[in-house]
Design a protein around this motif. Sequence first.
Motif, PDB file in Angstrom:
ATOM      1  N   ALA A   1     -48.075 -34.343 -46.339  1.00 10.46           N
ATOM      2  CA  ALA A   1     -47.401 -33.752 -45.185  1.00 10.46           C
ATOM      3  C   ALA A   1     -47.930 -34.391 -43.907  1.00 10.46           C
ATOM      4  CB  ALA A   1     -47.634 -32.246 -45.155  1.00 10.46           C
ATOM      5  N   LEU A   2     -47.154 -34.292 -42.834  1.00 10.03           N
ATOM      6  CA  LEU A   2     -47.637 -34.743 -41.542  1.00 10.03           C
ATOM      7  C   LEU A   2     -48.821 -33.889 -41.107  1.00 10.03           C
ATOM      8  CD1 LEU A   2     -44.330 -35.233 -39.495  1.00 10.03           C
ATOM      9  CD2 LEU A   2     -45.722 -37.014 -40.598  1.00 10.03           C
TER      10      LEU A   2
ATOM     11  N   PRO B   1     -30.933 -38.343 -39.733  1.00 15.06           N
ATOM     12  CA  PRO B   1     -31.525 -37.928 -41.013  1.00 15.06           C
ATOM     13  C   PRO B   1     -30.932 -36.607 -41.511  1.00 15.06           C
ATOM     14  CG  PRO B   1     -33.222 -38.532 -39.409  1.00 15.06           C
ATOM     15  CD  PRO B   1     -31.945 -38.450 -38.656  1.00 15.06           C
ATOM     16  N   SER B   2     -30.831 -36.476 -42.812  1.00 13.32           N
ATOM     17  CA  SER B   2     -30.355 -35.244 -43.432  1.00 13.32           C
ATOM     18  C   SER B   2     -31.460 -34.194 -43.429  1.00 13.32           C
ATOM     19  CB  SER B   2     -29.928 -35.527 -44.869  1.00 13.32           C
ATOM     20  OG  SER B   2     -31.043 -35.997 -45.620  1.00 13.32           O
ATOM     21  N   ILE B   3     -31.071 -32.951 -43.662  1.00 18.45           N
ATOM     22  CA  ILE B   3     -32.044 -31.862 -43.648  1.00 18.45           C
ATOM     23  C   ILE B   3     -33.110 -32.073 -44.715  1.00 18.45           C
ATOM     24  CG2 ILE B   3     -30.517 -30.438 -45.095  1.00 18.45           C
ATOM     25  CD1 ILE B   3     -31.744 -27.970 -43.720  1.00 18.45           C
ATOM     26  N   GLY B   4     -32.723 -32.585 -45.892  1.00 26.93           N
ATOM     27  CA  GLY B   4     -33.715 -32.844 -46.928  1.00 26.93           C
ATOM     28  C   GLY B   4     -34.713 -33.914 -46.527  1.00 26.93           C
ATOM     29  N   SER B   5     -34.243 -34.917 -45.781  1.00 24.91           N
ATOM     30  CA  SER B   5     -35.142 -35.960 -45.311  1.00 24.91           C
ATOM     31  C   SER B   5     -36.117 -35.415 -44.273  1.00 24.91           C
ATOM     32  CB  SER B   5     -34.335 -37.118 -44.708  1.00 24.91           C
ATOM     33  OG  SER B   5     -33.539 -37.746 -45.685  1.00 24.91           O
ATOM     34  N   TRP B   6     -35.633 -34.557 -43.373  1.00 16.87           N
ATOM     35  CA  TRP B   6     -36.532 -33.923 -42.400  1.00 16.87           C
ATOM     36  C   TRP B   6     -37.598 -33.087 -43.111  1.00 16.87           C
ATOM     37  CZ3 TRP B   6     -37.312 -35.268 -37.634  1.00 16.87           C
ATOM     38  CH2 TRP B   6     -36.294 -35.781 -36.831  1.00 16.87           C
ATOM     39  N   VAL B   7     -37.177 -32.342 -44.135  1.00 19.74           N
ATOM     40  CA  VAL B   7     -38.118 -31.486 -44.865  1.00 19.74           C
ATOM     41  C   VAL B   7     -39.205 -32.313 -45.536  1.00 19.74           C
ATOM     42  CG1 VAL B   7     -38.341 -29.943 -46.865  1.00 19.74           C
ATOM     43  CG2 VAL B   7     -36.515 -29.566 -45.193  1.00 19.74           C
ATOM     44  N   THR B   8     -38.800 -33.376 -46.235  1.00 17.56           N
ATOM     45  CA  THR B   8     -39.805 -34.173 -46.962  1.00 17.56           C
ATOM     46  C   THR B   8     -40.637 -35.022 -46.010  1.00 17.56           C
ATOM     47  OG1 THR B   8     -38.172 -35.917 -47.398  1.00 17.56           O
ATOM     48  CG2 THR B   8     -38.419 -34.204 -49.057  1.00 17.56           C
ATOM     49  N   TYR B   9     -40.048 -35.443 -44.883  1.00 18.90           N
ATOM     50  CA  TYR B   9     -40.818 -36.170 -43.878  1.00 18.90           C
ATOM     51  C   TYR B   9     -41.931 -35.287 -43.323  1.00 18.90           C
ATOM     52  CZ  TYR B   9     -41.937 -37.960 -39.192  1.00 18.90           C
ATOM     53  OH  TYR B   9     -42.588 -38.373 -38.060  1.00 18.90           O
TER      54      TYR B   9
ATOM     55  N   HIS C   1     -38.846 -25.670 -35.933  1.00 18.34           N
ATOM     56  CA  HIS C   1     -37.824 -26.700 -35.777  1.00 18.34           C
ATOM     57  C   HIS C   1     -37.938 -27.442 -34.449  1.00 18.34           C
ATOM     58  CE1 HIS C   1     -34.915 -24.694 -32.911  1.00 18.34           C
ATOM     59  NE2 HIS C   1     -35.691 -23.673 -33.221  1.00 18.34           N
ATOM     60  N   GLU C   2     -38.559 -26.838 -33.453  1.00 23.92           N
ATOM     61  CA  GLU C   2     -38.710 -27.503 -32.163  1.00 23.92           C
ATOM     62  C   GLU C   2     -39.873 -28.502 -32.156  1.00 23.92           C
ATOM     63  OE1 GLU C   2     -39.045 -24.507 -29.177  1.00 23.92           O
ATOM     64  OE2 GLU C   2     -36.911 -23.995 -29.247  1.00 23.92           O
ATOM     65  N   ARG C   3     -40.749 -28.404 -33.137  1.00 26.37           N
ATOM     66  CA  ARG C   3     -41.940 -29.257 -33.168  1.00 26.37           C
ATOM     67  C   ARG C   3     -41.870 -30.363 -34.218  1.00 26.37           C
ATOM     68  NH1 ARG C   3     -46.378 -24.832 -34.021  1.00 26.37           N
ATOM     69  NH2 ARG C   3     -47.777 -26.656 -34.117  1.00 26.37           N
ATOM     70  N   LEU C   4     -40.903 -30.305 -35.103  1.00 23.53           N
ATOM     71  CA  LEU C   4     -40.728 -31.384 -36.086  1.00 23.53           C
ATOM     72  C   LEU C   4     -39.790 -32.423 -35.460  1.00 23.53           C
ATOM     73  CD1 LEU C   4     -41.196 -32.613 -38.873  1.00 23.53           C
ATOM     74  CD2 LEU C   4     -39.247 -31.284 -39.708  1.00 23.53           C
ATOM     75  N   THR C   5     -40.374 -33.462 -34.879  1.00 21.51           N
ATOM     76  CA  THR C   5     -39.599 -34.461 -34.144  1.00 21.51           C
ATOM     77  C   THR C   5     -39.961 -35.876 -34.595  1.00 21.51           C
ATOM     78  OG1 THR C   5     -41.253 -34.630 -32.368  1.00 21.51           O
ATOM     79  CG2 THR C   5     -39.515 -32.964 -32.104  1.00 21.51           C
ATOM     80  N   PHE C   6     -39.093 -36.811 -34.224  1.00 18.61           N
ATOM     81  CA  PHE C   6     -39.332 -38.228 -34.512  1.00 18.61           C
ATOM     82  C   PHE C   6     -38.817 -39.026 -33.329  1.00 18.61           C
ATOM     83  CE2 PHE C   6     -38.538 -42.422 -36.253  1.00 18.61           C
ATOM     84  CZ  PHE C   6     -39.614 -42.624 -37.116  1.00 18.61           C
ATOM     85  N   LYS C   7     -39.662 -39.880 -32.776  1.00 17.34           N
ATOM     86  CA  LYS C   7     -39.270 -40.668 -31.609  1.00 17.34           C
ATOM     87  C   LYS C   7     -38.481 -41.888 -32.050  1.00 17.34           C
ATOM     88  CE  LYS C   7     -40.853 -41.967 -27.058  1.00 17.34           C
ATOM     89  NZ  LYS C   7     -41.951 -41.813 -26.071  1.00 17.34           N
ATOM     90  N   TYR C   8     -37.297 -42.016 -31.468  1.00 18.31           N
ATOM     91  CA  TYR C   8     -36.395 -43.111 -31.830  1.00 18.31           C
ATOM     92  C   TYR C   8     -35.575 -43.485 -30.601  1.00 18.31           C
ATOM     93  CZ  TYR C   8     -32.496 -45.519 -34.151  1.00 18.31           C
ATOM     94  OH  TYR C   8     -31.547 -46.441 -34.538  1.00 18.31           O
ATOM     95  N   GLN C   9     -35.534 -44.761 -30.301  1.00 20.83           N
ATOM     96  CA  GLN C   9     -34.781 -45.278 -29.162  1.00 20.83           C
ATOM     97  C   GLN C   9     -35.134 -44.539 -27.866  1.00 20.83           C
ATOM     98  OE1 GLN C   9     -30.621 -45.280 -30.305  1.00 20.83           O
ATOM     99  NE2 GLN C   9     -30.837 -47.245 -31.343  1.00 20.83           N
ATOM    100  N   GLY C  10     -36.411 -44.245 -27.705  1.00 23.77           N
ATOM    101  CA  GLY C  10     -36.884 -43.716 -26.446  1.00 23.77           C
ATOM    102  C   GLY C  10     -36.832 -42.222 -26.263  1.00 23.77           C
ATOM    103  N   ARG C  11     -36.396 -41.478 -27.286  1.00 25.99           N
ATOM    104  CA  ARG C  11     -36.389 -40.020 -27.151  1.00 25.99           C
ATOM    105  C   ARG C  11     -36.810 -39.364 -28.454  1.00 25.99           C
ATOM    106  NH1 ARG C  11     -30.731 -36.892 -28.058  1.00 25.99           N
ATOM    107  NH2 ARG C  11     -32.284 -35.403 -28.765  1.00 25.99           N
ATOM    108  N   ASP C  12     -37.265 -38.130 -28.342  1.00 23.95           N
ATOM    109  CA  ASP C  12     -37.655 -37.360 -29.520  1.00 23.95           C
ATOM    110  C   ASP C  12     -36.428 -36.665 -30.109  1.00 23.95           C
ATOM    111  OD1 ASP C  12     -40.352 -38.003 -29.389  1.00 23.95           O
ATOM    112  OD2 ASP C  12     -40.804 -36.360 -28.019  1.00 23.95           O
ATOM    113  N   PHE C  13     -36.188 -36.932 -31.393  1.00 29.02           N
ATOM    114  CA  PHE C  13     -35.071 -36.306 -32.098  1.00 29.02           C
ATOM    115  C   PHE C  13     -35.608 -35.209 -33.024  1.00 29.02           C
ATOM    116  CE2 PHE C  13     -33.134 -40.250 -30.823  1.00 29.02           C
ATOM    117  CZ  PHE C  13     -31.794 -39.961 -30.665  1.00 29.02           C
ATOM    118  N   ARG C  14     -34.741 -34.251 -33.311  1.00 24.55           N
ATOM    119  CA  ARG C  14     -35.062 -33.246 -34.316  1.00 24.55           C
ATOM    120  C   ARG C  14     -33.767 -32.817 -35.016  1.00 24.55           C
ATOM    121  NH1 ARG C  14     -36.015 -28.707 -29.663  1.00 24.55           N
ATOM    122  NH2 ARG C  14     -34.260 -27.357 -30.209  1.00 24.55           N
TER     123      ARG C  14
END
Length: 489
Positions: free
Chosen positions: A52-53, A178-186, A462-475
């Motif tokens: 896990a992260l 990313p799909s919900i399953g990918s977010w969960v496993t990430y 859900h507000e804290r599980l993020t990934f930075k891509y192209q200059g912004r945080d996505f969730r």
Amino acid sequence: MTNPFNNPQFADSLNRRIFLQGSTAVGLSALTGLLQPSAAAAPSAAATPHPALAGLPHFAPKAKRIIYLFQSGAPSQMDLFDPKPEMEKHRGEDLPASIRKGQRLTTMTSGQKTFPVAPSMFKFAQHGNGGMWFSELTPAMAKLADKFCMIRSMYTEAINHDPAITFCQTGHQLAGRPSIGSWVTYGLGSVCENLPAYVVLTSFGSGRPDDQPLYDRLWGSGFLPSQHQGVKFRNSGDAVLYLSNPPGVTAEARRGTLDRLAALNGQHGAVVGDPEIQTRIAQYEMAFRMQTSVPDLLNISKESQETLDLYGKDVKRPGSYAANCLLARRLAERDVRCVQLFHMGWDHHGSLPAAIKGQCKDTDQATAALITDLEQRGLLDETLIVWGGEFGRTIYSQGGLTATNYGRDHHPRCFTVLLAGAGIKGGLTYGATDDYCYNITESPVHVHDLNATLLHLLGVDHERLTFKYQGRDFRLTDIHGHVVKGVLS
């Protein structure tokens, strides 16, 4: 034209690459340590699951895993879960403008001159201590009424299938996230050594064999590392392509090939510093372990006759919804983090009465069996179950009003989703719709709210599980979403 060498981010990347090119020995040494459990060990040796992260889960989870039973094509809520008996008085009448409120229509019915009300022809009854309403089409699920939380007030923004399904799965109507399953496993990693953390199963319903297609991007990892994408098991032939060794190739020979590939990929990875190369190595190793674990997973010969009977006669037909439900239980036993079943055939624009009977025959008994089976094995309290589609159906008819030819168009303004299992308040009907099952009158739940709630039950903010891509945080929930606390136990 801007000079890229003046960009600090580019300079940092270049410096890292130069460092890696000059540090091949260091990179290979680190990679050897990373691969030690698998590449350098015997085929039977345990592998280290993806962790896990740091900092996750954010709080104690109610659920260890999720099984998402996605009913692709959009089940008709007023024929299954949301009865409107008063509509019989208005059969054939035009849907009042005060109810429709100028809401958008699909191109399939926007040209209709009238919108004749078509009440459900199916009987409803209340079940369980909470008096939850179920149609006669779902008798097995109705017996488990006290296990379900029925959310009648779901709504979405998309009105056509592909963007709506994409929105449910990724939090955005356009493909690529990313799909919900990918977010969960990430975020939460994997606890299963010999199977993927995210497995996808598909089946074709008898309600409409030519239903809307599904695309692999629905379980893709988007901009997350590719190791988090869902692994689709085929519903005929080998569950995973090329899982079996070709004739004349032994397990020992395959092991040696993978070791040499790992060494070559390791050298290349140390030079270019691309993390996807490490992902590729890990995927090769997982594929090798799956050569043993997947055949064992699919072998149901040791299941008792009582269990097989619970799921119904289709359970022995590979690729059926019943077979996939049993497979989902077996995956749960093996600690697979996320399992998604996509069942096609719910897009009933015509001949709805006969078509929806076929769909419920496919799904009702097997859905109830999965929940019962999990509970009997002590797994339901740690497994989150979701049952639902991408949007709802209209009370007005698309086509005629006879028992054989009427259908219902897409309706994003209200639909029903069922939850069960870990952390869910069973026996609860949450939210309400108007007399025409057209607008929400109580406790609206957006798709983002549902996804926020699913993550919450898995111990993720859900507000804290993020990934930075192209200059912004996505969730997953973008900048939206609230946990629906009223459905939590």
